[in-house]
Design a protein around this motif. Structure first.
Motif, mmCIF file in Angstrom:
data_model
loop_
_atom_site.group_PDB
_atom_site.id
_atom_site.type_symbol
_atom_site.label_atom_id
_atom_site.label_comp_id
_atom_site.label_asym_id
_atom_site.label_seq_id
_atom_site.Cartn_x
_atom_site.Cartn_y
_atom_site.Cartn_z
ATOM 1 N N SER A 198 42.417 60.488 27.462
ATOM 2 C CA SER A 198 43.082 61.411 28.365
ATOM 3 C C SER A 198 42.058 62.323 29.040
ATOM 4 O O SER A 198 40.874 62.257 28.765
ATOM 5 C CB SER A 198 44.110 62.234 27.594
ATOM 6 N N GLY A 199 42.528 63.187 29.909
ATOM 7 C CA GLY A 199 41.647 64.138 30.573
ATOM 8 C C GLY A 199 41.813 64.137 32.070
ATOM 9 O O GLY A 199 41.775 65.180 32.715
ATOM 10 N N HIS A 200 42.012 62.950 32.662
ATOM 11 C CA HIS A 200 42.266 62.880 34.097
ATOM 12 C C HIS A 200 43.711 63.280 34.384
ATOM 13 O O HIS A 200 44.599 63.141 33.529
ATOM 14 C CB HIS A 200 42.003 61.468 34.615
ATOM 15 N N THR A 201 43.946 63.733 35.606
ATOM 16 C CA THR A 201 45.291 64.182 35.981
ATOM 17 C C THR A 201 45.917 63.342 37.079
ATOM 18 O O THR A 201 47.067 63.571 37.446
ATOM 19 C CB THR A 201 45.246 65.648 36.455
ATOM 20 N N ARG A 202 45.162 62.360 37.589
ATOM 21 C CA ARG A 202 45.683 61.481 38.625
ATOM 22 C C ARG A 202 45.197 60.055 38.339
ATOM 23 O O ARG A 202 44.474 59.821 37.373
ATOM 24 C CB ARG A 202 45.252 61.964 40.013
ATOM 25 N N CYS A 257 38.322 59.006 39.572
ATOM 26 C CA CYS A 257 39.744 59.358 39.562
ATOM 27 C C CYS A 257 40.107 60.104 40.849
ATOM 28 O O CYS A 257 39.283 60.810 41.438
ATOM 29 C CB CYS A 257 40.048 60.224 38.338
ATOM 30 N N ASP A 285 41.716 62.650 41.003
ATOM 31 C CA ASP A 285 41.694 64.098 40.778
ATOM 32 C C ASP A 285 40.373 64.727 41.224
ATOM 33 O O ASP A 285 40.199 65.947 41.157
ATOM 34 C CB ASP A 285 41.994 64.453 39.319
ATOM 35 N N LYS A 304 37.410 64.417 39.872
ATOM 36 C CA LYS A 304 36.535 64.835 38.785
ATOM 37 C C LYS A 304 36.111 63.635 37.938
ATOM 38 O O LYS A 304 36.725 63.337 36.906
ATOM 39 C CB LYS A 304 37.234 65.878 37.912
ATOM 40 N N THR A 322 32.036 66.338 32.806
ATOM 41 C CA THR A 322 32.674 66.071 34.084
ATOM 42 C C THR A 322 31.724 66.458 35.205
ATOM 43 O O THR A 322 31.110 67.530 35.161
ATOM 44 C CB THR A 322 33.985 66.878 34.216
ATOM 45 N N GLY A 367 46.896 57.517 35.045
ATOM 46 C CA GLY A 367 45.963 58.617 34.837
ATOM 47 C C GLY A 367 45.141 58.528 33.567
ATOM 48 O O GLY A 367 44.452 59.485 33.214
ATOM 49 N N THR A 368 45.198 57.391 32.874
ATOM 50 C CA THR A 368 44.433 57.252 31.634
ATOM 51 C C THR A 368 43.442 56.100 31.700
ATOM 52 O O THR A 368 43.611 55.147 32.463
ATOM 53 C CB THR A 368 45.346 56.997 30.415
ATOM 54 N N THR A 411 39.807 64.327 24.180
ATOM 55 C CA THR A 411 39.876 64.912 25.504
ATOM 56 C C THR A 411 38.966 66.126 25.528
ATOM 57 O O THR A 411 38.523 66.589 24.483
ATOM 58 C CB THR A 411 41.319 65.330 25.831
#
Length: 339
Positions: free
Chosen positions: A12-16, A37, A39, A41, A55, A289-290, A325
């Motif tokens: 996990s960690g990304h948002t898009r 990603c 997002d 980042k 990141t 997003g994963t 994460t």
């Protein structure tokens, strides 16, 4: 005891949506994984566990392409802010930024890390000399639509590109001229070169297709049950994995074309997949997003996976593993065992 079931590590960690990923070679500190990603980042992780390292912050738009050089000392990214950036992968600092006139979709280092190849929605490939960052880049003109993927060959005297114009093209680095064009029935997706430099893997429609990297001839193509966006050939060349629109990861026998197994773990289309340099696992990135890490051979003890026997009373003894994460600590988890 019944057979083992694939349980991927979820990073996990990304948002898009995660749209690209790349492994380094094996270094004295293990191997590493970078993800691109939307997002904006891109993240660096330990390759065998998925543990977050850092990141890269600096892009002002979705990041579409990301790669590491062989020894994981440098990273490169391409983004919707019309730039490609080179980073110090050990310190996380931005080293260079190269302006484009449209979205940069794909990046690749040369084997010696001295040049950077980019492909963009300008329909142009460029090679930048990282030792002379102010010099004009080499440009390769000919595509008639967005460039989705670019890759050096092993000798770095040629580059391959895949475009929405339904072609895969091969270019001579010295002359900047096109030397071969492969027409595809639909727009090709990913490009991957085997570690020995002999085979290029590409995808289009429901097919994974393999090309001889020396004479550009098609070796074979294998059809999947659903449209595939990405594929990766195992270092042994005995089998490959692919993923796409039906959220599943498929494994096929390279020689017979038969489906070996399939797994569903993502909750959205799969955009990218690559085998680790040792072939022990493969990583996939998705619209959900994963990133997920999958064992090549289910049940082996490797990374955060530990094969355990079920309890005597037959109950399941372990839970789904999850990579760390940002800001959390890792804990060893076990592959799920069914009894």
């Amino acid at each position: 005891m019944a057979g083992l079931r694939q349980t991927p590590l979820t990073c996990s960690g990304h948002t898009r949506p995660v749209v690209d990923l790349s492994f380094s070679d094996i270094t004295p500190f293990g191997y590493f994984l970078i993800s691109a990603c939307k997002d904006g980042k891109p993240m660096l992780r330990q390759g065998d566990t998925g543990d977050w390292i850092g990141t890269f912050e600096g892009h002002k738009g979705a990041v579409w392409g990301a790669t590491l050089n062989k020894d994981a000392t440098k990273a490169a990214t391409g983004a919707a802010d019309f730039s490609a950036k080179v980073w110090d992968a050990e310190k996380g600092e931005e080293l260079q930024s190269f302006a484009h006139k449209h979205i940069v979709k794909s990046v690749d280092f040369s084997a010696d890390s001295k040049t950077l190849l980019t492909g963009s929605n300008e329909k142009i490939l460029r090679i930048f000399d990282l030792q002379k960052p102010d010099a004009d880049p080499k440009q390769f003109l000919g595509h008639t639509s967005n460039i989705k993927a670019v890759h050096f060959n092993k000798e770095c005297n040629q580059v391959w590109s895949a475009s929405d114009d339904k072609t895969i093209r091969v270019w001579d680095v010295n002359s900047c001229k096109e030397i071969h064009c492969i027409e595809t029935p639909s727009a090709p997706g990913s490009l991957e070169l085997t570690s020995d430099g002999s085979i290029f893997t590409a995808t289009y429609g429901n097919f994974t297709v393999f090309y001889n990297a020396e004479n550009f001839e098609k070796i074979k193509e294998i059809k999947a049950p659903a449209p595939v966006n990405t594929a990766s050939l195992h270092p042994s060349k005995n089998f490959f994995v692919c993923g796409g629109e039906d959220f599943k990861m498929y494994k096929f026998d390279y020689y017979t074309g038969e489906e070996i197994e399939s797994f569903k773990g993502h909750f959205g289309p799969v955009h990218c997949v690559r085998f680790s340099p040792d072939g022990e696992l493969y990583a996939s990135g998705s619209e959900d997003g994963t990133l997920r890490l999958w064992q090549t051979t289910v049940g082996t003890t490797y990374g955060l996976w530990k094969c355990v026997a079920p309890d005597i009373d037959g109950t399941d003894t372990n839970s789904t593993p999850s990579a760390t994460t940002p800001g959390t600590a890792a804990a060893t988890e076990a592959v799920k065992v069914e009894s």
